[in-house]
Enzyme design. Sequence first.
Site, PDB file in Angstrom:
ATOM      1  N   SER A  24       0.843  -1.195   0.000  1.00 48.44           N
ATOM      2  CA  SER A  24       0.000   0.000   0.000  1.00 48.44           C
ATOM      3  C   SER A  24       0.877   1.244   0.000  1.00 48.44           C
ATOM      4  O   SER A  24       1.590   1.531   0.975  1.00 48.44           O
ATOM      5  CB  SER A  24      -0.918   0.026   1.221  1.00 48.44           C
ATOM      6  OG  SER A  24      -1.470   1.323   1.355  1.00 48.44           O
ATOM      7  N   HIS A  49      -0.845  -1.310  -4.025  1.00 47.33           N
ATOM      8  CA  HIS A  49      -2.209  -1.024  -3.565  1.00 47.33           C
ATOM      9  C   HIS A  49      -2.358   0.498  -3.465  1.00 47.33           C
ATOM     10  O   HIS A  49      -1.609   1.149  -2.724  1.00 47.33           O
ATOM     11  CB  HIS A  49      -2.399  -1.705  -2.210  1.00 47.33           C
ATOM     12  CG  HIS A  49      -3.753  -1.574  -1.604  1.00 47.33           C
ATOM     13  ND1 HIS A  49      -4.787  -2.462  -1.860  1.00 47.33           N
ATOM     14  CD2 HIS A  49      -4.241  -0.679  -0.714  1.00 47.33           C
ATOM     15  CE1 HIS A  49      -5.851  -2.117  -1.143  1.00 47.33           C
ATOM     16  NE2 HIS A  49      -5.551  -1.032  -0.435  1.00 47.33           N
ATOM     17  N   ASP A  51      -4.612   3.525  -2.432  1.00 47.62           N
ATOM     18  CA  ASP A  51      -5.737   3.877  -1.558  1.00 47.62           C
ATOM     19  C   ASP A  51      -6.285   5.240  -1.937  1.00 47.62           C
ATOM     20  O   ASP A  51      -5.604   6.256  -1.771  1.00 47.62           O
ATOM     21  CB  ASP A  51      -5.272   3.902  -0.099  1.00 47.62           C
ATOM     22  CG  ASP A  51      -5.159   2.512   0.486  1.00 47.62           C
ATOM     23  OD1 ASP A  51      -6.108   1.719   0.329  1.00 47.62           O
ATOM     24  OD2 ASP A  51      -4.114   2.214   1.107  1.00 47.62           O
ATOM     25  N   MET A  53      -9.210   8.082  -1.375  1.00 44.38           N
ATOM     26  CA  MET A  53     -10.195   8.543  -0.382  1.00 44.38           C
ATOM     27  C   MET A  53     -10.723   9.916  -0.769  1.00 44.38           C
ATOM     28  O   MET A  53      -9.986  10.749  -1.304  1.00 44.38           O
ATOM     29  CB  MET A  53      -9.537   8.647   0.994  1.00 44.38           C
ATOM     30  CG  MET A  53      -8.876   7.366   1.442  1.00 44.38           C
ATOM     31  SD  MET A  53      -8.065   7.590   3.021  1.00 44.38           S
ATOM     32  CE  MET A  53      -6.893   6.226   2.977  1.00 44.38           C
ATOM     33  N   HIS A  83      -8.005   0.740  -4.482  1.00 41.70           N
ATOM     34  CA  HIS A  83      -9.027   0.614  -3.432  1.00 41.70           C
ATOM     35  C   HIS A  83      -9.769   1.933  -3.335  1.00 41.70           C
ATOM     36  O   HIS A  83      -9.215   2.927  -2.855  1.00 41.70           O
ATOM     37  CB  HIS A  83      -8.308   0.247  -2.117  1.00 41.70           C
ATOM     38  CG  HIS A  83      -9.216   0.083  -0.950  1.00 41.70           C
ATOM     39  ND1 HIS A  83      -8.737  -0.059   0.345  1.00 41.70           N
ATOM     40  CD2 HIS A  83     -10.570   0.026  -0.859  1.00 41.70           C
ATOM     41  CE1 HIS A  83      -9.761  -0.202   1.166  1.00 41.70           C
ATOM     42  NE2 HIS A  83     -10.879  -0.143   0.476  1.00 41.70           N
ATOM     43  N   MET A  85     -12.141   4.154  -1.715  1.00 38.61           N
ATOM     44  CA  MET A  85     -12.899   4.490  -0.502  1.00 38.61           C
ATOM     45  C   MET A  85     -13.625   5.798  -0.774  1.00 38.61           C
ATOM     46  O   MET A  85     -13.288   6.869  -0.276  1.00 38.61           O
ATOM     47  CB  MET A  85     -11.935   4.592   0.693  1.00 38.61           C
ATOM     48  CG  MET A  85     -11.434   3.213   1.131  1.00 38.61           C
ATOM     49  SD  MET A  85      -9.984   3.287   2.192  1.00 38.61           S
ATOM     50  CE  MET A  85      -8.702   3.431   0.967  1.00 38.61           C
ATOM     51  N   MET A 154     -11.839  -5.189   5.375  1.00 40.79           N
ATOM     52  CA  MET A 154     -11.120  -4.135   6.098  1.00 40.79           C
ATOM     53  C   MET A 154     -10.904  -4.576   7.538  1.00 40.79           C
ATOM     54  O   MET A 154     -11.856  -4.899   8.244  1.00 40.79           O
ATOM     55  CB  MET A 154     -11.919  -2.828   6.102  1.00 40.79           C
ATOM     56  CG  MET A 154     -11.974  -2.073   4.786  1.00 40.79           C
ATOM     57  SD  MET A 154     -10.373  -1.590   4.118  1.00 40.79           S
ATOM     58  CE  MET A 154      -9.796  -0.444   5.349  1.00 40.79           C
ATOM     59  N   GLY A 159      -9.214   5.074   6.148  1.00 40.15           N
ATOM     60  CA  GLY A 159      -8.764   6.456   6.345  1.00 40.15           C
ATOM     61  C   GLY A 159      -7.266   6.629   6.501  1.00 40.15           C
ATOM     62  O   GLY A 159      -6.715   7.582   5.981  1.00 40.15           O
ATOM     63  N   PHE A 160      -6.634   5.722   7.212  1.00 40.64           N
ATOM     64  CA  PHE A 160      -5.230   5.960   7.545  1.00 40.64           C
ATOM     65  C   PHE A 160      -4.459   4.648   7.614  1.00 40.64           C
ATOM     66  O   PHE A 160      -5.017   3.615   8.014  1.00 40.64           O
ATOM     67  CB  PHE A 160      -5.116   6.670   8.909  1.00 40.64           C
ATOM     68  CG  PHE A 160      -5.844   7.982   8.931  1.00 40.64           C
ATOM     69  CD1 PHE A 160      -5.228   9.148   8.496  1.00 40.64           C
ATOM     70  CD2 PHE A 160      -7.173   8.038   9.340  1.00 40.64           C
ATOM     71  CE1 PHE A 160      -5.935  10.359   8.480  1.00 40.64           C
ATOM     72  CE2 PHE A 160      -7.877   9.242   9.335  1.00 40.64           C
ATOM     73  CZ  PHE A 160      -7.251  10.407   8.907  1.00 40.64           C
ATOM     74  N   GLY A 162      -1.249   2.601   9.455  1.00 42.90           N
ATOM     75  CA  GLY A 162      -0.668   2.608  10.788  1.00 42.90           C
ATOM     76  C   GLY A 162      -1.623   2.312  11.932  1.00 42.90           C
ATOM     77  O   GLY A 162      -1.257   2.464  13.092  1.00 42.90           O
ATOM     78  N   ASP A 189      -6.940  -6.019   4.555  1.00 37.21           N
ATOM     79  CA  ASP A 189      -6.346  -4.688   4.431  1.00 37.21           C
ATOM     80  C   ASP A 189      -6.467  -3.941   5.752  1.00 37.21           C
ATOM     81  O   ASP A 189      -7.575  -3.600   6.182  1.00 37.21           O
ATOM     82  CB  ASP A 189      -7.079  -3.931   3.315  1.00 37.21           C
ATOM     83  CG  ASP A 189      -6.463  -2.566   3.024  1.00 37.21           C
ATOM     84  OD1 ASP A 189      -5.354  -2.286   3.533  1.00 37.21           O
ATOM     85  OD2 ASP A 189      -7.095  -1.796   2.277  1.00 37.21           O
ATOM     86  N   GLY A 190      -5.319  -3.676   6.367  1.00 35.75           N
ATOM     87  CA  GLY A 190      -5.290  -2.852   7.570  1.00 35.75           C
ATOM     88  C   GLY A 190      -4.614  -3.553   8.733  1.00 35.75           C
ATOM     89  O   GLY A 190      -5.090  -4.587   9.207  1.00 35.75           O
TER      90      GLY A 190
HETATM   91  C1  DX5 Z   1      -6.722   2.217   5.070  1.00 35.52           C
HETATM   92  C2  DX5 Z   1      -6.177   1.680   3.770  1.00 35.52           C
HETATM   93  C3  DX5 Z   1      -5.119   0.643   3.952  1.00 35.52           C
HETATM   94  C4  DX5 Z   1      -3.881   1.156   4.641  1.00 35.52           C
HETATM   95  C5  DX5 Z   1      -3.113   0.022   5.252  1.00 35.52           C
HETATM   96  O1  DX5 Z   1      -7.787   3.073   4.812  1.00 35.52           O
HETATM   97  O2  DX5 Z   1      -7.205   1.086   3.010  1.00 35.52           O
HETATM   98  O3  DX5 Z   1      -4.768   0.082   2.683  1.00 35.52           O
HETATM   99  O4  DX5 Z   1      -3.051   1.864   3.758  1.00 35.52           O
HETATM  100  O5  DX5 Z   1      -2.098   0.552   6.069  1.00 35.52           O
HETATM  101  P1  DX5 Z   1      -1.390  -0.342   7.189  1.00 35.52           P
HETATM  102  O6  DX5 Z   1      -0.859  -1.563   6.522  1.00 35.52           O
HETATM  103  O7  DX5 Z   1      -0.337   0.552   7.755  1.00 35.52           O
HETATM  104  O8  DX5 Z   1      -2.467  -0.678   8.192  1.00 35.52           O
HETATM  105 ZN    ZN Z   2      -6.601  -0.099   1.176  1.00 33.70          ZN
END
Ligand code: DX5
Ligand code: ZN
Length: 233
Positions: A24, A49, A51, A53, A83, A85, A154, A159-160, A162, A189-190
């Site tokens: 990602s 990947h 992301d 948003m 992805h 969102m 998910m 959103g983020f 970490g 994912d996450g």
């Molecule tokens: C969150 C994203 C994820 C995110 C994963 O909204 O969809 O793809 O980047 O980040 P890590 O692997 O750090 O949880």
């Molecule tokens: Zn994602």
Amino acid sequence: MTDIATGVSNLLTRPDVGTLVSASILSADFTKLSADCQAALDAGADTLHVDVMDGHFAPNLSMGPAVCGAVRRGAPEAFLDVHLMLTDPTSFLEPFAKAGADHCTGHIEVLEDPTAFRDRCHRLGLSAGIAINPETPLAALDGVAEIFDLVLVMSVHPGFSGQSFIEPVLEKTRAISARLGPTQRLEMDGGVAPANAATVRAAGCDVLVAATAIFGGHDYAASIAALRNGGGG
Ligand code: DX5
Ligand code: ZN
């Protein structure tokens, strides 16, 4: 029983490849995005990947088709797993297809017509995924999971990067896995990291997304190998 009206043949729809690791780029260093993407690919990442948003569906803004296009130009051979969102993912399929996406995933929480989304992906030459948030019940995927090339679970709130892995999604993941046919993919994912990768794979996932676990460290190759094969029990 699966019903996937797909003519799309790509890395995600081929049954003969094993566990895939999707890096990602949300946690890449944007001052050298192309180089970071290439480093992840050189270290063994199977896909990138992306992301996306919109500040509505997810409480953040990230990247759009222009950034996806730049990633594509910097890595012409990479597989781009996008992805979405977004509150209205279907409207953005064509711009992302033109920007070089190979695959797009939209969310069940917002798609009024998942079949139309899937069909639009396929007409654009994209494989199609459906994502489900941690708090969304499994029943939301009734009659839907079966028609997609990929289901994305998910394991954090969109959103983020970490965030910490939400363990209770594993039960839902196992139930989804039991419903999927052999050519369908299950993506987590996450919060996925070497420490929980074996558990995630054992729940049926064959695409593992990671941002922090890859870009947050110094040895991308070791992290990617651990996500694919390691992680203990
Ligand atoms: C969150 C994203 C994820 C995110 C994963 O909204 O969809 O793809 O980047 O980040 P890590 O692997 O750090 O949880
Ligand atoms: Zn994602």
